[in-house]
Write a protein that holds these residues in place. Structure first.
Motif, short mmCIF file in Angstrom:
data_model
loop_
_atom_site.label_atom_id
_atom_site.label_comp_id
_atom_site.label_asym_id
_atom_site.label_seq_id
_atom_site.Cartn_x
_atom_site.Cartn_y
_atom_site.Cartn_z
N PHE A 169 36.65 45.22 33.05
CA PHE A 169 35.99 46.46 33.47
C PHE A 169 34.50 46.46 33.13
O PHE A 169 33.68 47.01 33.86
N SER A 170 34.14 45.86 32.03
CA SER A 170 32.76 45.91 31.55
C SER A 170 31.88 44.80 32.13
O SER A 170 30.76 44.58 31.64
N ASN A 171 32.34 44.13 33.16
CA ASN A 171 31.54 43.06 33.77
C ASN A 171 30.37 43.57 34.61
O ASN A 171 29.52 42.80 35.03
N TRP A 172 30.36 44.88 34.90
CA TRP A 172 29.26 45.49 35.65
C TRP A 172 29.02 46.88 35.11
O TRP A 172 29.78 47.38 34.28
N TYR A 173 27.95 47.51 35.54
CA TYR A 173 27.52 48.79 35.00
C TYR A 173 28.51 49.92 35.30
O TYR A 173 29.11 49.99 36.36
N SER A 174 28.65 50.79 34.31
CA SER A 174 29.42 52.02 34.46
C SER A 174 28.88 53.03 33.46
O SER A 174 28.30 52.66 32.43
N ASP A 176 42.84 50.79 49.35
CA ASP A 176 42.39 51.00 47.97
C ASP A 176 40.96 51.54 48.01
O ASP A 176 40.03 50.84 48.40
N LEU A 177 40.80 52.77 47.58
CA LEU A 177 39.49 53.41 47.52
C LEU A 177 39.00 53.41 46.08
O LEU A 177 39.51 54.15 45.24
N TYR A 178 38.08 52.54 45.78
CA TYR A 178 37.35 52.44 44.50
C TYR A 178 38.25 52.55 43.26
O TYR A 178 38.00 53.32 42.33
N GLY A 179 39.30 51.73 43.22
CA GLY A 179 40.26 51.81 42.12
C GLY A 179 40.02 50.82 41.00
O GLY A 179 39.44 49.75 41.20
N VAL A 180 40.51 51.17 39.81
CA VAL A 180 40.54 50.24 38.67
C VAL A 180 41.57 49.16 38.98
O VAL A 180 42.71 49.46 39.34
N THR A 181 41.19 47.88 38.82
CA THR A 181 42.11 46.78 39.09
C THR A 181 42.39 45.94 37.85
O THR A 181 43.44 45.31 37.77
N ASN A 182 41.46 45.94 36.87
CA ASN A 182 41.63 45.05 35.72
C ASN A 182 40.87 45.62 34.52
O ASN A 182 39.65 45.55 34.46
#
Length: 278
Positions: A171-176, A161-167
Motif C-alpha cells: 500500500f505504501s509504494n505510492w502517495y496517500s 473494480d473502482l479504485y479498490g485496495v488490492t494489497n
C-alpha cells in the motif's frame, strides 16, 4: 370519459392544436430509474435501482451487484445513487449491498455478508426484473468485491473494480493521505495489524494462474489521495501476466471517486464493458 380495458397503446392521444403550446417529443424507449429496498438479512439491505419503461413492464435486465465502499464502516447507502443512474438508464439493474460495518463487525463478516446477499439474489431474482444469467460484480473501493470475485464461487460475466485496495503489503509504494499502519479503520476492520491477517485480507493473495475468471475492468483516478493508483496497477499487471482479460482505465486528475471521476468517459467505458460481456 372513462376508458375501458386501458392499455398504453390503445389510449387515445390528444392531437388537436393547442394555441401557443410548446410541442415536445416523448421518447418511448427512455428508461427511468426507480428504487426499492429489501432486507436480505437482519440489519442489512439491498438497495435496488431498476430501469423502468411504460412499454415493457415484464422486461428482464442484466444485474450489476455493487458493494458500497465505506472504509469498512457503516455504509452511506445513498452515496452513489445518482452516480449510477446513467448506467441504470442504459438498461441494467443495480443491487447495492449493505454489510455489517466495523468496528463492531470484523473481517471476514463483510465478505460473508456479500455472499449472503448474492445467495438471496440467486434465490429470489424471479421477484424482480432481473436476468440472472447476466450478472456482474462491482464495488467502489473494490476491496470486498475483489475478495468475493477471486473465490470463484459465482459465474459472473465481469468484474468492475473502482479504485479498490488490492494489497495491504504494498500500500505504501505510492502517495496517500493515509498510512494503514497508523489508521484506526484498518485495525477496526481486521482487529489487528498482524502480517498474516493483512496478507489473508489482500485480494492479490488469491490471484493465481489458470483460474476461471471473467473479464475485469479496473478504473482508478491518478490523483487518488486515499487508495494509491499503484494498488490497481499491481492487480492489472498481474492479471495481464496471467493472460486474463482485463482493461485498465486511468482517470486523469480524478480523486477517490467524486465528481471528476464520475463523468461521461467513465460511464461510457463501464456501459461498453457491460454491453460487450453480457
Amino acid at each position: 370519459m372513462k376508458v375501458k380495458d386501458y392499455s398504453y397503446e390503445t389510449f387515445p392521444r390528444y392531437t388537436s392544436n393547442i394555441d401557443g403550446a410548446l410541442e415536445l417529443k416523448g421518447n418511448k424507449e427512455n428508461l427511468r430509474c426507480r428504487m426499492k429496498d429489501v432486507e436480505y438479512q437482519k440489519g442489512c439491505m439491498i438497495r435496488f435501482l431498476f430501469p423502468n419503461t411504460i412499454l415493457d413492464e415484464e422486461r428482464k435486465y442484466p444485474l450489476v451487484i455493487h458493494v458500497q465502499g465505506s472504509g469498512w464502516y457503516k455504509q452511506d447507502m445513498n452515496d452513489h445513487i445518482f452516480d449510477f443512474m446513467p448506467i441504470v438508464k442504459a438498461g441494467y439493474v443495480y443491487a447495492i449491498i449493505e454489510y455489517h460495518g466495523a468496528p463492531e463487525y470484523k473481517y471476514p463478516t463483510q465478505v460473508d455478508d456479500v455472499i449472503k446477499a448474492i445467495e438471496y439474489l440467486k434465490e429470489n431474482y424471479q421477484n424482480y426484473p432481473i436476468d440472472f444469467k447476466h450478472v456482474f460484480l462491482t464495488s467502489s473501493g473494490g476491496h470486498i468485491a475483489l475478495l468475493v470475485a477471486l473465490q470463484e464461487r459465482y459465474n459472473f460475466k465481469g468484474i468492475i473494480d473502482l479504485y479498490g485496495v488490492t494489497n495491504f503489503m504494498t500500500f505504501s509504494n505510492w502517495y496517500s493521505k493515509y498510512d494503514w499502519h497508523e489508521e484506526r479503520n484498518v485495525i477496526d476492520f481486521l482487529g489487528s495489524l498482524d502480517i498474516e491477517l493483512l496478507i489473508k485480507a489482500s485480494p492479490m493473495t488469491y490471484l493465481k494462474e489458470n483460474m476461471s475468471l471473467p473479464p475485469f475492468l479496473i478504473l482508478h483516478g491518478d490523483k487518488d489521495h486515499v487508495v494509491p493508483i499503484t494498488q490497481s496497477i499491481e492487480l492489472y499487471e498481474k492479471l495481464k501476466e496471467y493472460h486474463y482479460d482485463v482493461i485498465f482505465g486511468r482517470v486523469h486528475d480524478a480523486d477517490h471517486g467524486r465528481s471528476i471521476f464520475y463523468n461521461e468517459d467513465v460511464y461510457q467505458t463501464i456501459v461498453n464493458f457491460l454491453n460487450k460481456n453480457k
